[in-house]
Design an enzyme around this catalytic site. Structure first.
Site, PDB file in Angstrom:
ATOM      1  N   GLU A 255      47.350 -32.802 -27.833  1.00  0.00           N
ATOM      2  CA  GLU A 255      47.671 -31.995 -29.095  1.00  0.00           C
ATOM      3  C   GLU A 255      47.976 -30.515 -28.968  1.00  0.00           C
ATOM      4  O   GLU A 255      47.410 -30.213 -27.940  1.00  0.00           O
ATOM      5  CB  GLU A 255      46.674 -32.109 -30.107  1.00  0.00           C
ATOM      6  CG  GLU A 255      46.389 -33.520 -30.602  1.00  0.00           C
ATOM      7  CD  GLU A 255      44.948 -33.731 -31.231  1.00  0.00           C
ATOM      8  OE1 GLU A 255      44.463 -32.829 -31.590  1.00  0.00           O
ATOM      9  OE2 GLU A 255      44.559 -34.846 -31.705  1.00  0.00           O
TER      10      GLU A 255
ATOM     11  N   LYS B 112      47.213 -26.818 -29.341  1.00  0.00           N
ATOM     12  CA  LYS B 112      45.908 -26.034 -29.596  1.00  0.00           C
ATOM     13  C   LYS B 112      46.404 -24.963 -30.621  1.00  0.00           C
ATOM     14  O   LYS B 112      46.668 -23.785 -30.231  1.00  0.00           O
ATOM     15  CB  LYS B 112      45.230 -25.540 -28.621  1.00  0.00           C
ATOM     16  CG  LYS B 112      43.904 -24.916 -28.878  1.00  0.00           C
ATOM     17  CD  LYS B 112      42.928 -24.871 -27.674  1.00  0.00           C
ATOM     18  CE  LYS B 112      41.567 -24.340 -28.142  1.00  0.00           C
ATOM     19  NZ  LYS B 112      41.215 -23.099 -29.014  1.00  0.00           N
TER      20      LYS B 112
ATOM     21  N   ASP C  51      46.356 -21.932 -32.959  1.00  0.00           N
ATOM     22  CA  ASP C  51      45.454 -20.707 -32.976  1.00  0.00           C
ATOM     23  C   ASP C  51      45.239 -20.117 -34.536  1.00  0.00           C
ATOM     24  O   ASP C  51      45.721 -19.387 -35.110  1.00  0.00           O
ATOM     25  CB  ASP C  51      46.163 -19.646 -32.414  1.00  0.00           C
ATOM     26  CG  ASP C  51      45.082 -18.478 -31.914  1.00  0.00           C
ATOM     27  OD1 ASP C  51      44.058 -18.646 -32.116  1.00  0.00           O
ATOM     28  OD2 ASP C  51      45.785 -17.450 -31.397  1.00  0.00           O
TER      29      ASP C  51
ATOM     30  N   TYR D 196      43.300 -33.055 -37.347  1.00  0.00           N
ATOM     31  CA  TYR D 196      43.442 -33.495 -36.193  1.00  0.00           C
ATOM     32  C   TYR D 196      41.927 -34.215 -35.765  1.00  0.00           C
ATOM     33  O   TYR D 196      41.898 -34.742 -34.574  1.00  0.00           O
ATOM     34  CB  TYR D 196      43.349 -32.314 -34.912  1.00  0.00           C
ATOM     35  CG  TYR D 196      42.563 -31.326 -35.041  1.00  0.00           C
ATOM     36  CD1 TYR D 196      41.048 -31.380 -34.875  1.00  0.00           C
ATOM     37  CD2 TYR D 196      43.172 -29.893 -35.241  1.00  0.00           C
ATOM     38  CE1 TYR D 196      40.265 -30.449 -34.955  1.00  0.00           C
ATOM     39  CE2 TYR D 196      42.127 -28.750 -35.292  1.00  0.00           C
ATOM     40  CZ  TYR D 196      40.858 -28.837 -35.335  1.00  0.00           C
ATOM     41  OH  TYR D 196      39.914 -27.963 -35.374  1.00  0.00           O
TER      42      TYR D 196
ATOM     43  N   LYS E 166      44.483 -24.063 -21.344  1.00  0.00           N
ATOM     44  CA  LYS E 166      44.823 -22.578 -22.001  1.00  0.00           C
ATOM     45  C   LYS E 166      45.980 -22.437 -21.358  1.00  0.00           C
ATOM     46  O   LYS E 166      45.964 -22.335 -20.242  1.00  0.00           O
ATOM     47  CB  LYS E 166      43.694 -21.700 -21.836  1.00  0.00           C
ATOM     48  CG  LYS E 166      42.471 -21.875 -22.779  1.00  0.00           C
ATOM     49  CD  LYS E 166      42.952 -21.622 -24.285  1.00  0.00           C
ATOM     50  CE  LYS E 166      41.591 -21.532 -24.915  1.00  0.00           C
ATOM     51  NZ  LYS E 166      41.045 -20.369 -24.952  1.00  0.00           N
TER      52      LYS E 166
ATOM     53  N   CYS F 246      23.787   7.973 -15.188  1.00  0.00           N
ATOM     54  CA  CYS F 246      23.730   7.283 -16.536  1.00  0.00           C
ATOM     55  C   CYS F 246      24.651   8.278 -17.429  1.00  0.00           C
ATOM     56  O   CYS F 246      23.987   9.353 -17.951  1.00  0.00           O
ATOM     57  CB  CYS F 246      22.784   6.355 -17.234  1.00  0.00           C
ATOM     58  SG  CYS F 246      23.051   5.938 -18.923  1.00  0.00           S
TER      59      CYS F 246
ATOM     60  N   CYS G 292      21.829   8.662 -20.360  1.00  0.00           N
ATOM     61  CA  CYS G 292      20.639   9.430 -20.287  1.00  0.00           C
ATOM     62  C   CYS G 292      20.640  10.362 -19.073  1.00  0.00           C
ATOM     63  O   CYS G 292      19.386  11.001 -18.911  1.00  0.00           O
ATOM     64  CB  CYS G 292      19.330   8.382 -20.482  1.00  0.00           C
ATOM     65  SG  CYS G 292      19.351   7.357 -19.029  1.00  0.00           S
TER      66      CYS G 292
ATOM     67  N   CYS H  62      21.744   1.581 -15.125  1.00  0.00           N
ATOM     68  CA  CYS H  62      20.890   2.498 -15.547  1.00  0.00           C
ATOM     69  C   CYS H  62      19.462   1.671 -15.572  1.00  0.00           C
ATOM     70  O   CYS H  62      19.649   0.761 -16.442  1.00  0.00           O
ATOM     71  CB  CYS H  62      21.414   2.941 -16.669  1.00  0.00           C
ATOM     72  SG  CYS H  62      20.026   3.911 -17.548  1.00  0.00           S
TER      73      CYS H  62
ATOM     74  N   CYS I  12      16.456   4.230 -22.047  1.00  0.00           N
ATOM     75  CA  CYS I  12      17.718   4.630 -22.207  1.00  0.00           C
ATOM     76  C   CYS I  12      18.299   4.411 -23.641  1.00  0.00           C
ATOM     77  O   CYS I  12      18.253   3.349 -24.071  1.00  0.00           O
ATOM     78  CB  CYS I  12      18.834   3.967 -21.150  1.00  0.00           C
ATOM     79  SG  CYS I  12      20.449   4.533 -21.323  1.00  0.00           S
TER      80      CYS I  12
HETATM   81  S1  IVH Z   1      39.637 -30.663 -31.362  1.00  0.00           S
HETATM   82  C1  IVH Z   1      34.900 -31.448 -30.540  1.00  0.00           C
HETATM   83  N1  IVH Z   1      42.038 -30.194 -31.665  1.00  0.00           N
HETATM   84  O1  IVH Z   1      40.018 -25.019 -30.931  1.00  0.00           O
HETATM   85  C2  IVH Z   1      36.626 -31.215 -30.696  1.00  0.00           C
HETATM   86  N2  IVH Z   1      40.707 -28.363 -31.740  1.00  0.00           N
HETATM   87  O2  IVH Z   1      38.150 -24.225 -28.892  1.00  0.00           O
HETATM   88  C3  IVH Z   1      36.922 -29.870 -31.090  1.00  0.00           C
HETATM   89  N3  IVH Z   1      41.744 -26.237 -32.205  1.00  0.00           N
HETATM   90  O3  IVH Z   1      36.988 -24.966 -32.884  1.00  0.00           O
HETATM   91  C4  IVH Z   1      38.113 -29.913 -31.888  1.00  0.00           C
HETATM   92  N4  IVH Z   1      43.649 -26.875 -32.209  1.00  0.00           N
HETATM   93  O4  IVH Z   1      39.086 -24.654 -34.087  1.00  0.00           O
HETATM   94  C5  IVH Z   1      40.918 -29.686 -31.804  1.00  0.00           C
HETATM   95  N5  IVH Z   1      44.401 -29.846 -31.734  1.00  0.00           N
HETATM   96  C6  IVH Z   1      43.103 -29.628 -31.889  1.00  0.00           C
HETATM   97  C7  IVH Z   1      42.953 -28.031 -31.944  1.00  0.00           C
HETATM   98  C8  IVH Z   1      41.749 -27.668 -32.042  1.00  0.00           C
HETATM   99  C9  IVH Z   1      42.994 -25.848 -32.285  1.00  0.00           C
HETATM  100  C10 IVH Z   1      40.585 -25.451 -32.219  1.00  0.00           C
HETATM  101  C11 IVH Z   1      39.338 -25.620 -33.208  1.00  0.00           C
HETATM  102  C12 IVH Z   1      38.219 -25.652 -32.185  1.00  0.00           C
HETATM  103  C13 IVH Z   1      38.676 -24.830 -31.150  1.00  0.00           C
HETATM  104  C14 IVH Z   1      37.768 -25.169 -30.026  1.00  0.00           C
END
Ligand code: IVH
Length: 693
Positions: free
Chosen positions: A121, A123, A125, A235, A324, A419, A422, A437, A442
């Site tokens: 899937e 990810k 943001d 999701y 990532k 430092c 301090c 330090c 401090c």
């Molecule tokens: S699965 C246990 N699927 O990423 C599984 N998360 O870094 C957790 N996120 O808190 C979530 N797209 O906010 C899942 N396709 C996707 C996602 C997704 C974005 C976010 C989500 C989670 C965070 C974790």
């Protein structure tokens, strides 16, 4: 049928309202979820206006699941806390193919399988949301918060048009209670416009679409949220009461889609590592064409029964991983190098930069890591440099730009040997990258500690951020942590400070007061005990239950906690040995900051608690790793070598040398069935007197 005469009967009105709701909901779904609009804007508006008029004239026909409710309701006083019935977890990360291969291998090894089909899937943001439907009607929507507790944002979520207020579906398919999870986001195309409006209204601009989504969702006035074009992709199923559970993640997504929830249509299955890598490459290619931010690809094991077997490590599921995207880079000028003194005395250099946009965010400062890094890369003030940022990670300076031209006055950077706070001479231990330090008094260290103490994951004292954490000690209000719980005695003096208005002082004092009731694990984490993060703070809290008990803890007791090694154990013992620290804890107790952790130890009276096991050979119903996990959750120890201290050897098929060694040492040997009865029902296996050969 249209109702505009007064002659219509109440029955007609109710029917018309129901029909309008149906039509509007259907139009919303076609528009927002299926991307296939049926009504044009004017037609949609006309229906909405008519329904609003009917509901205004007939309040008895109003209902929370009516599409009119999406326009928002009057301000709420704040958000109620929601305890998630199933915690909302985070995800482990990998950054390249090797990292991904290693994760997949761990999964297969754990399961003792050759392959495990996956789902990929995007990810998204944005921010995670959990929405509960009872009998198909939206009941509650909550933010993720810290994963255990979030905020009740139901009124705001009702205004998001791609979120169904009621679930659709074949009779009997929708479970009586079901929690659906997904990601809320603000489309990129709307972000710029929203910021322009904010600036016009004299409000600070949001730094990125994700913050704007979070800000929009947490508006106290939901009619404000209604004006923001938030959107959501679903999701996952959180928890389900009754109803049939699908057998795979893929089927879960299909069910949610049938119920009217928007699923990201890029989602795809992959059987192999190559399949996943191709999907990731594709996601990278289409990334810029999407109207929402993505920071990678999430790969999930498809079978839900395998997911259950895999379980979790800490806060991350073993059955999913985030791949990532590589960091985005940009070039800019390094204007100056500054030094930050951290809570533990570490001197961290950071770069003040000519602001530049990287990955959609304006970056004006970045970390330079440490003294050696600056010397190795020869960063100098005035240089053109390459900076990068990956996801949430703090921006970093990567290298001096190949195009850099140094002037005649450019000189290598001189790292300070005292430092900056301090003036104490700094120390860099042999083999350590960090310059420190070591002055325990401090001021900069204390300011950082105060800020950490008050931070969200710690005691969560709103209003005690970076600035106030600097001002309170500098103005003589606070010289140790306990002092903040005496601040209320000095309210009059606080009010004299021109920076703090009465409301701010009141808010700060009441936030401090509220923090008295934070659980012990938060307090332990907040105190900044050396080597103790939020997870190990939980272990300490569970095991020792109170501050006064911790003051008496021995090194052996600490070492007996799984996850605490000799280094952390001895630094903790040192910490509790220092008079200032003991006084601080005594002071807190006297002031009534003395939370008790009364969570029962899950396995305190299980006979496996405290016993040491070695698992060998092939088990039929679970893998060795799963067996070891079960032992640990019951408070036992699972080790790899048979010694005189081993309590039991669990022998599966084809057990080899470990079995022989156990026999030789007279260690009790149990088979899989005995092991399961032991773990599940606490049946202590009857072991025959050891043979003596
Ligand atoms: S699965 C246990 N699927 O990423 C599984 N998360 O870094 C957790 N996120 O808190 C979530 N797209 O906010 C899942 N396709 C996707 C996602 C997704 C974005 C976010 C989500 C989670 C965070 C974790």
């Amino acid at each position: 049928m249209r109702l505009d005469s007064d002659s219509s009967t109440p029955d007609d009105v109710a029917k018309r309202a129901a029909q309008l709701r149906l039509e509007i909901n259907r139009a919303n779904r076609l528009y927002y979820v299926e991307n296939a609009p049926e009504l044009d804007d004017a037609e949609w508006d006309a229906r909405m206006q008519e329904l609003l008029a009917i509901e205004a004239a007939h309040p008895e026909l109003q209902s929370p699941d009516s599409p009119t409710q999406r326009v928002g309701s009057p301000p709420a006083a704040g958000f109620d806390e929601v305890v998630h019935p199933v915690p909302m977890l985070s995800l482990g990360n990998v950054f390249d193919e090797d990292g991904f291969r290693a994760w997949y291998k761990r999964v297969l090894d754990y399961l003792e399988l050759e392959k495990a089909p996956m789902v990929c899937e995007l990810k998204i943001d944005g921010l995670a949301l959990a929405i509960t439907y009872r009998d198909g009607v939206m009941e509650r929507a909550a933010t993720r918060g810290d994963g255990e507790r979030g905020e009740d944002v139901t009124a705001n979520v009702r205004t998001i048009r791609s979120v169904p207020l009621t679930l659709d579906g074949p009779a009997g398919e929708i479970p009586p209670v079901v929690e659906l999870r997904g990601e809320v986001f603000l489309p990129n195309s709307r972000f710029a416009a929203l910021n322009a409006e904010r600036e016009e209204a004299g409000l600070p601009a949001y730094v990125n679409p994700r913050n704007s989504a979070s800000g929009s969702l947490r508006q106290l006035d939901s009619s404000e949220t209604a004006k923001r074009p938030l959107d959501m992709f679903f999701y996952a199923l959180g928890y389900v009461e009754g109803g049939e559970e699908p057998s795979s993640h893929w089927d879960t997504l299909q069910s949610m889609q049938r119920w009217g929830c928007r699923i990201n249509d890029w989602t795809r299955k992959a059987e192999t590592i190559e399949g996943v890598m191709a999907a990731i490459a594709n996601a990278g290619e289409i990334r810029d064409s999407l109207d929402y931010g993505i920071d990678g690809v999430v790969i999930k094991i498809d079978s839900l029964s395998l997911q259950r077997r895999l379980g979790f490590v800490g806060r991350d599921p073993r059955w999913a991983i985030a791949y990532k995207f590589p960091a985005e880079q940009a070039e800019t000028t390094l204007k100056a190098i500054h030094i930050n003194v951290g809570r533990t005395g570490a001197l961290t250099p950071w770069a003040e930069l000519e602001p530049v946009i990287v990955g959609g965010v304006t970056v004006g400062r970045a970390t330079l890591h440490n003294k050696d890094e600056i010397a190795r890369k020869d960063f100098r003030e005035g240089d053109r440099v390459v900076i990068q940022r990956a996801g949430d990670v703090i921006p970093q300076v990567v290298e001096v730009s190949p195009k850099n031209n140094r002037g005649a006055d450019s000189k290598p950077y001189q790292f300070p040997d005292t430092c900056p706070s301090c003036g104490t001479e700094t120390v860099q231990s042999e083999g350590e990258a960090v310059t420190r330090c070591v002055n325990a008094t401090c001021p900069a260290q204390f300011e950082r500690l105060l800020e950490h103490f008050a931070s969200r994951g710690a005691m969560d004292i709103e209003g005690l951020g970076e600035r106030v954490a600097q001002d309170l000690p500098r103005l003589g209000f606070v010289s140790n942590i306990a002092d903040i719980y005496r601040l209320h005695e000095r309210k009059a003096e606080l009010l004299e400070l021109d920076k703090m208005g009465e409301t701010r002082v009141d808010n700060l004092l009441s936030a401090i007061e509220a923090s008295r009731f934070q659980p012990l694990y938060r307090l332990l984490y907040a105190l900044g005990l050396p080597g103790i993060g939020s997870e190990s703070a939980e272990w300490l809290s569970r095991r020792f239950s109170s501050l006064s008990r911790l003051l008496e803890v021995t090194e052996e007791e600490l070492l007996a906690i799984d996850g605490i090694g000799p280094v952390v154990a001895s630094t903790l013992i040192n910490y509790f040995g220092i008079e200032q620290n003991r006084n601080l804890i005594d002071n807190l107790i006297e002031l009534g900051i003395n939370p008790i952790d009364d969570t029962p130890e899950p396995s305190a009276d299980h006979p496996a608690n405290g016993a040491t096991f070695v698992v060998t050979g092939r088990l039929e119903s679970m893998s060795r790793s799963e067996a070891q996990n079960r032992i640990k959750t019951l408070g036992g120890k699972a080790t790899g070598t048979v010694t005189k201290k081993t309590s039991y050897l669990v022998a599966g098929a084809e057990a080899g040398s470990k079995l022989e060694k156990a026999r030789r040492l007279g260690i009790p040997v149990i088979d899989e069935a005995e092991f399961i009865a032991f773990m599940d029902d606490g049946v202590v296996p009857e072991v025959s007197a050891p043979d003596d050969h």
